[in-house]
Scaffold this motif. Structure first.
Motif, PDB file in Angstrom:
ATOM      1  N   ALA A 146      42.986  68.918  38.159  1.00  0.00           N
ATOM      2  CA  ALA A 146      42.677  68.033  39.289  1.00  0.00           C
ATOM      3  C   ALA A 146      43.154  66.615  39.008  1.00  0.00           C
ATOM      4  N   SER A 147      42.976  66.159  37.773  1.00  0.00           N
ATOM      5  CA  SER A 147      43.426  64.828  37.392  1.00  0.00           C
ATOM      6  C   SER A 147      44.940  64.708  37.502  1.00  0.00           C
ATOM      7  N   ASN A 150      45.815  64.259  40.984  1.00  0.00           N
ATOM      8  CA  ASN A 150      45.458  62.912  41.416  1.00  0.00           C
ATOM      9  C   ASN A 150      46.537  61.910  40.997  1.00  0.00           C
ATOM     10  N   ASN A 168      48.146  66.437  47.752  1.00  0.00           N
ATOM     11  CA  ASN A 168      47.730  66.392  46.337  1.00  0.00           C
ATOM     12  C   ASN A 168      46.275  65.951  46.211  1.00  0.00           C
ATOM     13  N   SER A 172      42.937  68.002  44.842  1.00  0.00           N
ATOM     14  CA  SER A 172      42.177  67.430  43.737  1.00  0.00           C
ATOM     15  C   SER A 172      40.699  67.284  44.094  1.00  0.00           C
ATOM     16  N   TYR A 176      37.394  68.921  42.245  1.00  0.00           N
ATOM     17  CA  TYR A 176      36.315  68.091  41.712  1.00  0.00           C
ATOM     18  C   TYR A 176      34.962  68.481  42.320  1.00  0.00           C
ATOM     19  N   ALA A 190      38.786  60.081  43.714  1.00  0.00           N
ATOM     20  CA  ALA A 190      39.823  60.832  44.435  1.00  0.00           C
ATOM     21  C   ALA A 190      39.669  60.659  45.938  1.00  0.00           C
TER      22      ALA A 190
END
Length: 334
Positions: A146-147, A150, A168, A172, A176, A190
Motif C-alpha cells: 500500500a505504501s 501511495n 493508485n 492504497s 490500509y 492516503a
C-alpha cells in the motif's frame, strides 16, 4: 510537489526530504530495517509469520519512521504524509527473499534521490518497479505494498497524471482500511493525499467536472480532518495542513468566508507547531499568499509570499524548484 521532506516521504512533507528515519537492529537478524509503525493488532492477521517477526521489535516500541513525505501546496503539491517504507542494508544475505527486500529498499531510496533531482519521469518508472517488487515480496494485502502505491501516486500527481494517481491512492486506501483500519494515521494520510489530488485535478479542469472533483475532495477532507483531530489533536501540523486544503476547496465551492477562515487558521496551527524555520511553515505561508491572491488581495498576499520565499531560499537555495515556485508567485504580484 514533494516538499522539503522526502518520502510521505515524512512528510508529508516537506515532507520533501524531511523524512525522519529511525533504525532498529532486529535481534537474531543480519538486516537493519526501517518501517513506519502501524497498529500491530489490526495488521497481525495480514502479515506472514516472517513479516511479523521482522517488524516485531519496531511495533513494541511504537516508533514511527517516515520514508517519502510530502506537502507543499500552492496549487498543490504533496501533502506531506507518512508512508510505510522498508529499508534494509545488506550484511550477507542468506535467502533470495532477503535479497529482493534489499533491492526494494535500494529502489525506494533511488526514488527519493530522483525526486530530489527533479528527475520525475525516472522516479515514476522506479516507483512502479517498487510496486511490483513489494507485491512479489509481501503480497497485495500488506502495508508495504500500500505504501508503494501511495508513493507512486504522489509522483503521478506530480507529473500531472491525475487519473493514475487517483487509482493508485484508491487502491492504497482500500488496503490500509482492510489491514490497519479507518482511524489510523496512514489511512488518513492516503485519504488526504487523494483529496489533494482531486483538488489539484479540479484546479485544472472546467465545468461540471471541476465542480465534481472539488466535491470529491471536500467529502474526503471532512473525514480526514475528523480523524486527524481525534488521533493527532487540533494543534498538529497535519491537522493544520488539512484545514488549509479544506479551506481552499470550500472557497472554490462558494463558501468563501469559511474557506478563508480555514486557510488562515490552518497556517497559524502549522506555524505554532513547527516554528518559523521549518519548511512546513513556508508551505503554509505560501498557501495563504496564494489564497489571498485569488481573492484579489494582492497587497496582503505579498508579505506571505515573501516570507515563504525567504525561508525556502534559506533552506533549499535559490535554484530549488520550491524556491522558484514562490519566486514566480512574487513576480506575478509585483
Amino acid at each position: 510537489m514533494f516538499v522539503g521532506c522526502a518520502l510521505t516521504l515524512s512528510s508529508r512533507s516537506s515532507s520533501r526530504l524531511k523524512g525522519v528515519w529511525q533504525i532498529k537492529k532486529l535481534a537474531g537478524s543480519n538486516l537493519h530495517k526501517w518501517c513506519y509503525g502501524i497498529n500491530r493488532e489490526n495488521a497481525k492477521a495480514a502479515f506472514s509469520q516472517r513479516s511479523q517477526n521482522m517488524f516485531q521489535s519496531y511495533f513494541n516500541e511504537k516508533s514511527k519512521a517516515r520514508f517519502f513525505c510530502t506537502k507543499d501546496s500552492n496549487s498543490e503539491s504533496f501533502d506531506a504524509d507518512n508512508v510505510i517504507g522498508v529499508k534494509s542494508y545488506k550484511k550477507g544475505f542468506q535467502t533470495a527473499e532477503e535479497a529482493k527486500e534489499s533491492d526494494l529498499a535500494e529502489k525506494q531510496m533511488l526514488v527519493r534521490e530522483l525526486y530530489a533531482q527533479n528527475n520525475l519521469d525516472k522516479a515514476v518508472a522506479t516507483a512502479s518497479e517498487c510496486v511490483e517488487l513489494a507485491s512479489s515480496i509481501f503480497g497485495k494485502q500488506h502495508p508495504v505494498y500500500a505504501s508503494s502505491l501511495n508513493n507512486l501516486a504522489l509522483l503521478n500527481k506530480e507529473i500531472g497524471n491525475y487519473t493514475a494517481a487517483i487509482d493508485n491512492y484508491s487502491q492504497s486506501i482500500g488496503i490500509y482500511k482492510e489491514i490497519i483500519g479507518y482511524e489510523h494515521e496512514s489511512t488518513a494520510t492516503a485519504m488526504n493525499n487523494l483529496a489533494e489530488t482531486y483538488k489539484t485535478y479540479g484546479d485544472r479542469s472546467k465545468g461540471m467536472q471541476k465542480h465534481q472533483l472539488y466535491l470529491n475532495s471536500l467529502d474526503l477532507l471532512h473525514d480526514v480532518l475528523a480523524v486527524r483531530k481525534k488521533l493527532l489533536g487540533e494543534a498538529s501540523p497535519l491537522t493544520g495542513s488539512t484545514m488549509q486544503t479544506l479551506g481552499r476547496v470550500l472557497y472554490f465551492l462558494g463558501n468563501k468566508e469559511e474557506g478563508t477562515k480555514n486557510v488562515l487558521e490552518g497556517a497559524k496551527v502549522i506555524e505554532a507547531a513547527v516554528g518559523e524555520e521549518d519548511p512546513r511553515a513556508a508551505t503554509a505561508w505560501n498557501n495563504v499568499g496564494y489564497h489571498l491572491k485569488i481573492e484579489g488581495k494582492f497587497d496582503e498576499a505579498l508579505p506571505w509570499y515573501e516570507k515563504a520565499h525567504n525561508l525556502r531560499e534559506k533552506l533549499y537555495g535559490s535554484q530549488h524548484m520550491h524556491t522558484i515556485m514562490v519566486k514566480n508567485n512574487l513576480v506575478i504580484l509585483i
